[in-house]
Design a protein around this motif. Structure first.
Motif, PDB file in Angstrom:
ATOM      1  N   GLY A  79       0.823  -1.221   0.000  1.00 40.23           N
ATOM      2  CA  GLY A  79       0.000   0.000   0.000  1.00 40.23           C
ATOM      3  C   GLY A  79       0.848   1.258   0.000  1.00 40.23           C
ATOM      4  N   ARG A  80       1.950   1.204   0.762  1.00 38.19           N
ATOM      5  CA  ARG A  80       2.834   2.370   0.788  1.00 38.19           C
ATOM      6  C   ARG A  80       3.442   2.626  -0.598  1.00 38.19           C
ATOM      7  N   LEU A  81       3.822   1.547  -1.287  1.00 38.71           N
ATOM      8  CA  LEU A  81       4.388   1.704  -2.629  1.00 38.71           C
ATOM      9  C   LEU A  81       3.354   2.245  -3.602  1.00 38.71           C
ATOM     10  N   LEU A  82       2.117   1.728  -3.491  1.00 42.38           N
ATOM     11  CA  LEU A  82       1.067   2.215  -4.395  1.00 42.38           C
ATOM     12  C   LEU A  82       0.737   3.677  -4.137  1.00 42.38           C
ATOM     13  N   GLU A  83       0.702   4.090  -2.874  1.00 42.49           N
ATOM     14  CA  GLU A  83       0.411   5.488  -2.549  1.00 42.49           C
ATOM     15  C   GLU A  83       1.507   6.420  -3.078  1.00 42.49           C
ATOM     16  N   ALA A  84       2.766   5.975  -2.957  1.00 45.33           N
ATOM     17  CA  ALA A  84       3.866   6.789  -3.479  1.00 45.33           C
ATOM     18  C   ALA A  84       3.778   6.916  -4.996  1.00 45.33           C
ATOM     19  N   GLY A  85       3.396   5.833  -5.664  1.00 45.60           N
ATOM     20  CA  GLY A  85       3.268   5.889  -7.116  1.00 45.60           C
ATOM     21  C   GLY A  85       2.097   6.740  -7.562  1.00 45.60           C
ATOM     22  N   LEU A  86       0.999   6.731  -6.784  1.00 48.06           N
ATOM     23  CA  LEU A  86      -0.180   7.516  -7.165  1.00 48.06           C
ATOM     24  C   LEU A  86       0.008   9.012  -6.941  1.00 48.06           C
ATOM     25  N   ASN A  87       0.912   9.421  -6.042  1.00 51.70           N
ATOM     26  CA  ASN A  87       1.110  10.841  -5.740  1.00 51.70           C
ATOM     27  C   ASN A  87       1.961  11.475  -6.854  1.00 51.70           C
ATOM     28  N   SER A  88       1.318  11.848  -7.948  1.00 56.04           N
ATOM     29  CA  SER A  88       2.024  12.383  -9.118  1.00 56.04           C
ATOM     30  C   SER A  88       2.436  13.838  -8.946  1.00 56.04           C
ATOM     31  N   GLU A  89       1.967  14.502  -7.893  1.00 56.17           N
ATOM     32  CA  GLU A  89       2.304  15.903  -7.706  1.00 56.17           C
ATOM     33  C   GLU A  89       3.715  16.090  -7.154  1.00 56.17           C
ATOM     34  N   VAL A  90       4.297  15.061  -6.553  1.00 54.96           N
ATOM     35  CA  VAL A  90       5.617  15.158  -5.932  1.00 54.96           C
ATOM     36  C   VAL A  90       6.593  14.313  -6.726  1.00 54.96           C
ATOM     37  N   GLU A  91       7.683  14.917  -7.225  1.00 58.71           N
ATOM     38  CA  GLU A  91       8.687  14.196  -7.984  1.00 58.71           C
ATOM     39  C   GLU A  91       9.937  13.941  -7.145  1.00 58.71           C
ATOM     40  N   LEU A  92      10.268  14.883  -6.233  1.00 60.69           N
ATOM     41  CA  LEU A  92      11.443  14.747  -5.376  1.00 60.69           C
ATOM     42  C   LEU A  92      10.985  14.563  -3.932  1.00 60.69           C
ATOM     43  N   ILE A  93      11.582  13.579  -3.238  1.00 55.38           N
ATOM     44  CA  ILE A  93      11.243  13.313  -1.839  1.00 55.38           C
ATOM     45  C   ILE A  93      12.542  13.248  -1.039  1.00 55.38           C
ATOM     46  N   TYR A  94      12.412  13.226   0.300  1.00 55.72           N
ATOM     47  CA  TYR A  94      13.601  13.105   1.146  1.00 55.72           C
ATOM     48  C   TYR A  94      14.255  11.746   0.946  1.00 55.72           C
ATOM     49  N   LEU A  95      15.589  11.717   1.124  1.00 59.02           N
ATOM     50  CA  LEU A  95      16.324  10.450   0.994  1.00 59.02           C
ATOM     51  C   LEU A  95      15.856   9.446   2.043  1.00 59.02           C
ATOM     52  N   LYS A  96      15.572   9.920   3.241  1.00 63.60           N
ATOM     53  CA  LYS A  96      15.118   8.979   4.276  1.00 63.60           C
ATOM     54  C   LYS A  96      13.766   8.366   3.909  1.00 63.60           C
ATOM     55  N   ASP A  97      12.866   9.131   3.259  1.00 63.57           N
ATOM     56  CA  ASP A  97      11.579   8.589   2.827  1.00 63.57           C
ATOM     57  C   ASP A  97      11.764   7.604   1.689  1.00 63.57           C
ATOM     58  N   GLU A  98      12.713   7.897   0.802  1.00 63.49           N
ATOM     59  CA  GLU A  98      12.997   6.983  -0.297  1.00 63.49           C
ATOM     60  C   GLU A  98      13.539   5.652   0.242  1.00 63.49           C
ATOM     61  N   ILE A  99      14.374   5.725   1.276  1.00 66.95           N
ATOM     62  CA  ILE A  99      14.903   4.483   1.877  1.00 66.95           C
ATOM     63  C   ILE A  99      13.779   3.711   2.554  1.00 66.95           C
ATOM     64  N   ASP A 100      12.817   4.427   3.168  1.00 67.13           N
ATOM     65  CA  ASP A 100      11.656   3.739   3.761  1.00 67.13           C
ATOM     66  C   ASP A 100      10.863   2.982   2.698  1.00 67.13           C
ATOM     67  N   LEU A 101      10.690   3.608   1.512  1.00 61.24           N
ATOM     68  CA  LEU A 101       9.977   2.928   0.416  1.00 61.24           C
ATOM     69  C   LEU A 101      10.756   1.711  -0.067  1.00 61.24           C
ATOM     70  N   VAL A 102      12.089   1.865  -0.124  1.00 60.43           N
ATOM     71  CA  VAL A 102      12.911   0.697  -0.497  1.00 60.43           C
ATOM     72  C   VAL A 102      12.737  -0.418   0.529  1.00 60.43           C
ATOM     73  N   GLY A 103      12.672  -0.028   1.821  1.00 62.35           N
ATOM     74  CA  GLY A 103      12.461  -1.049   2.858  1.00 62.35           C
ATOM     75  C   GLY A 103      11.136  -1.771   2.690  1.00 62.35           C
ATOM     76  N   ALA A 104      10.079  -1.013   2.319  1.00 63.34           N
ATOM     77  CA  ALA A 104       8.779  -1.661   2.097  1.00 63.34           C
ATOM     78  C   ALA A 104       8.850  -2.619   0.923  1.00 63.34           C
ATOM     79  N   TYR A 105       9.505  -2.182  -0.147  1.00 60.78           N
ATOM     80  CA  TYR A 105       9.634  -3.042  -1.326  1.00 60.78           C
ATOM     81  C   TYR A 105      10.462  -4.287  -1.002  1.00 60.78           C
ATOM     82  N   VAL A 106      11.583  -4.105  -0.279  1.00 65.03           N
ATOM     83  CA  VAL A 106      12.447  -5.241   0.066  1.00 65.03           C
ATOM     84  C   VAL A 106      11.715  -6.237   0.962  1.00 65.03           C
ATOM     85  N   TYR A 107      10.860  -5.727   1.855  1.00 67.51           N
ATOM     86  CA  TYR A 107      10.108  -6.618   2.741  1.00 67.51           C
ATOM     87  C   TYR A 107       9.249  -7.583   1.922  1.00 67.51           C
ATOM     88  N   ILE A 108       8.591  -7.033   0.884  1.00 70.09           N
ATOM     89  CA  ILE A 108       7.749  -7.894   0.036  1.00 70.09           C
ATOM     90  C   ILE A 108       8.608  -8.893  -0.712  1.00 70.09           C
TER      91      ILE A 108
END
Length: 589
Positions: A427-456
């Motif tokens: 769900g976190r990955l899908l929400e990040a992909g759906l938020n088309s208004e934001v192109e740049l995010i914090y590095l720590k948030d990007e690592i959190d998304l990587v952690g969610a993806y790696v968990y799956i």
């Protein structure tokens, strides 16, 4: 600088025809007039300088002649005082007949050094017995040769003669004697007075004569030490006392070639000092005599320029009007374009040259605008259709998120934490992909998304690999493209680790150097070449890495770089792009 621009803008006319007019005046007419005036002034200054040199030489000649005349008068006095025959006549007049004495003295007067100035020099001689002798009849005026007070001064002073050059003591001591009169006491060898001598010099007549020989149109003056005129060659243009005083001051300061221009009379004035007399000879040269024709020529040239100015003004206005009139018509047509729905058209058969090209360009512009407006209308309808489709497509991801949320709660009810956590990560990955208004995010948030993806993925590959992070905490708020790391991790898992049985490792590093952010994703998989050999042939080309390159190029242009580096075991992908840090504001500081 801005103030200067505002001033220039305020004085610059708005209409083009007036700009042509002012440009002609400023860039053509004024420079021509300025050049002509400069040339005339240059010629005038050159003539003035040459006249000054000529006058200076003339004054030198007059001064030299004046000094020679004075020296000859003094020498003649000394000769008469030392001449034994004259002393005999003065001491013993009874030894000679009256006529004999007169003849001898006249003969001696005619042989003195002043004989060339005989027309201007008069001698008068008297003895102790009352006998009187003169070089001319006018010289004998019947008065005492030397007034009593003057004689007392000569007898009681340190010198036996006096040359009268100033008016200061002329009446008190010397009566009404004219200037340049020499008074002398004739003495014998025993220093006893035997007679009186008076030499008068009609210097004014001599001055006029010598000035006439040098020049006929100039005026010469003789002034005393205070600048007062005591003689002049002819009447006419007056001298300005202030100018004379200035030139005398320069003479005393050593500037012998100085001259001045009297603008009231348009005359050039030179001054020459007579040191032995403390007099000044002044030359007044009327410049109109030489510069009159030059001034007339200058006036004619300026009159011609004024006539040219009038003619060119009319021509400039006519030419500018022939240019601005079509432009004004074009301006009116452009203003009316909106009212007529871009249906304006300019006639092309009336004009030629650049104006015709301008009208043709305007008509082409109107045609192209109409064509573009039609295309914009079509594209606008297409955008509306696409927007409607996008709104429809947004329903499915939101429906998917709601479904995942339902699955999560069912898994929690059945105490299946793994499935619930997988749903949360997805769900976190899908929400990040759906938020088309934001192109740049914090590095720590990007690592959190990587952690969610790696968990799956770890659940999918049954804990086949581990992941490590080597990230500088100061880079937590560095801005990075969204889901860029997820793409690189996905490639590392799919191409490098999926063919392994166990022991996979992915290392993510982030560091900053030279104002750039570097991110590395390194795996210990089978490597690029081995992965290509084992992969089955695809029906379509992969888009993960190429899509990431295109995104980075759009965001950072040439400042972004993606490098794929083969290792002895595994692969390393390195990203580099400008370091952008956006630390959030905290109320507590």
């Amino acid at each position: 600088m801005n103030a200067v621009k505002r001033i220039i803008s305020s004085i610059t006319p708005a209409k083009l025809k007036y700009r042509f007019f002012y440009a002609f005046i400023l860039l053509v007419l004024i420079p021509i007039i300025g050049i002509q005036i400069f040339q005339f002034n240059k010629i005038e200054n050159s003539i003035e300088y040459r006249i000054n040199q000529l006058n200076h030489n003339q004054l030198e000649q007059i001064a030299k002649s004046f000094e020679e005349m004075k020296s000859s008068v003094i020498l003649s006095m000394l000769i008469l005082e030392k001449d034994s025959s004259i002393l005999d006549i003065l001491q013993t007049p009874g030894h000679f007949e009256r006529a004999e004495r007169t003849d001898k003295l006249e003969e001696r007067f005619n042989t003195l050094p002043t004989h060339e100035y005989s027309a201007y020099v008069q001698y008068s001689l008297t003895d102790e017995y009352g006998n009187r002798y003169s070089s001319s009849q006018s010289a004998d005026d019947g008065k005492r040769l030397i007034p009593e007070k003057g004689l007392e001064r000569l007898l009681g002073g340190g010198t036996s003669y006096h040359l009268l050059l100033t008016e200061a003591d002329s009446k008190a001591l010397w009566g009404r004697s004219p200037l340049f009169t020499l008074f002398s006491v004739v003495k014998d060898s025993d220093d006893k007075m035997v007679g009186l001598l008076r030499i008068r010099v009609h210097y004014q007549e001599w001055f006029k004569s010598i000035a006439k020989e040098i020049s006929t149109d100039q005026r010469y003056f003789i002034a005393d030490a205070e600048g007062n005129v005591i003689a002049q060659t002819k009447s006419g243009l007056p001298l300005q006392p202030s100018i004379v005083q200035q030139l005398i001051a320069k003479q005393r300061a050593g500037d012998l070639s100085a001259y001045a221009i009297d603008r009231k009379t348009n005359a050039l004035i030179n001054v020459r000092l007579l040191p032995s007399l403390d007099w000044y000879i002044i030359n007044l040269f009327p410049l109109d005599m030489f510069l009159g024709d030059l001034k007339s020529t200058q006036d004619q040239v300026l009159l011609t320029l004024y006539i040219m100015f009038g003619i060119f003004t009319v021509i400039t206005l006519l030419v500018s009007a022939s240019i601005t009139r079509p432009l004004q018509q074009l301006q009116k047509k452009m203003v009316g374009m909106v009212k007529s729905n871009l249906k304006q058209h300019l006639p092309e058969d009336r004009y030629k040259g650049e104006i015709l090209g301008l009208h043709q360009a305007f008509n082409r512009m109107v045609h192209d605008i109409n064509h573009l407006v039609a295309q914009l209308k079509i594209e606008e309808r297409q955008k509306e259709a696409i927007h409607s489709q996008m709104l429809l497509n947004q329903i499915n991801p939101h429906f998917l998120l709601n479904t995942l949320n339902s699955i999560k709660w069912i898994a929690l009810d059945q105490n299946n934490d793994k499935i619930a956590e997988i749903c949360v990560s997805l769900g976190r990955l899908l929400e990040a992909g759906l938020n088309s208004e934001v192109e740049l995010i914090y590095l720590k948030d990007e690592i959190d998304l990587v952690g969610a993806y790696v968990y799956i993925q770890k659940y999918r590959y049954d804990q086949l690999f581990d992941i490590e992070y080597e990230v500088d905490p100061s880079l937590d708020y560095a801005l990075v493209p969204k889901l860029g790391l997820q793409t690189l991790v996905e490639n590392a898992i799919h191409h490098g680790l999926s063919q392994m049985e166990s022991g996979g490792l992915i290392v993510i590093r982030a560091y900053a150097e030279n104002k750039k952010l570097f991110i590395e994703v390194e795996d210990n998989g089978i490597g690029i070449e081995r992965a290509k050999q084992l992969e089955p042939k695809r029906t379509r080309r992969g888009i993960g890495l190429s899509n990431l390159r295109a995104r980075y190029h759009l965001l950072f242009k040439e400042e972004a770089e993606i490098q794929v580096i083969p290792l002895s075991q595994g692969t390393k992908v390195m990203l580099s792009f400008p370091l952008l840090v956006s630390t959030p504001y905290k109320l507590e500081g």
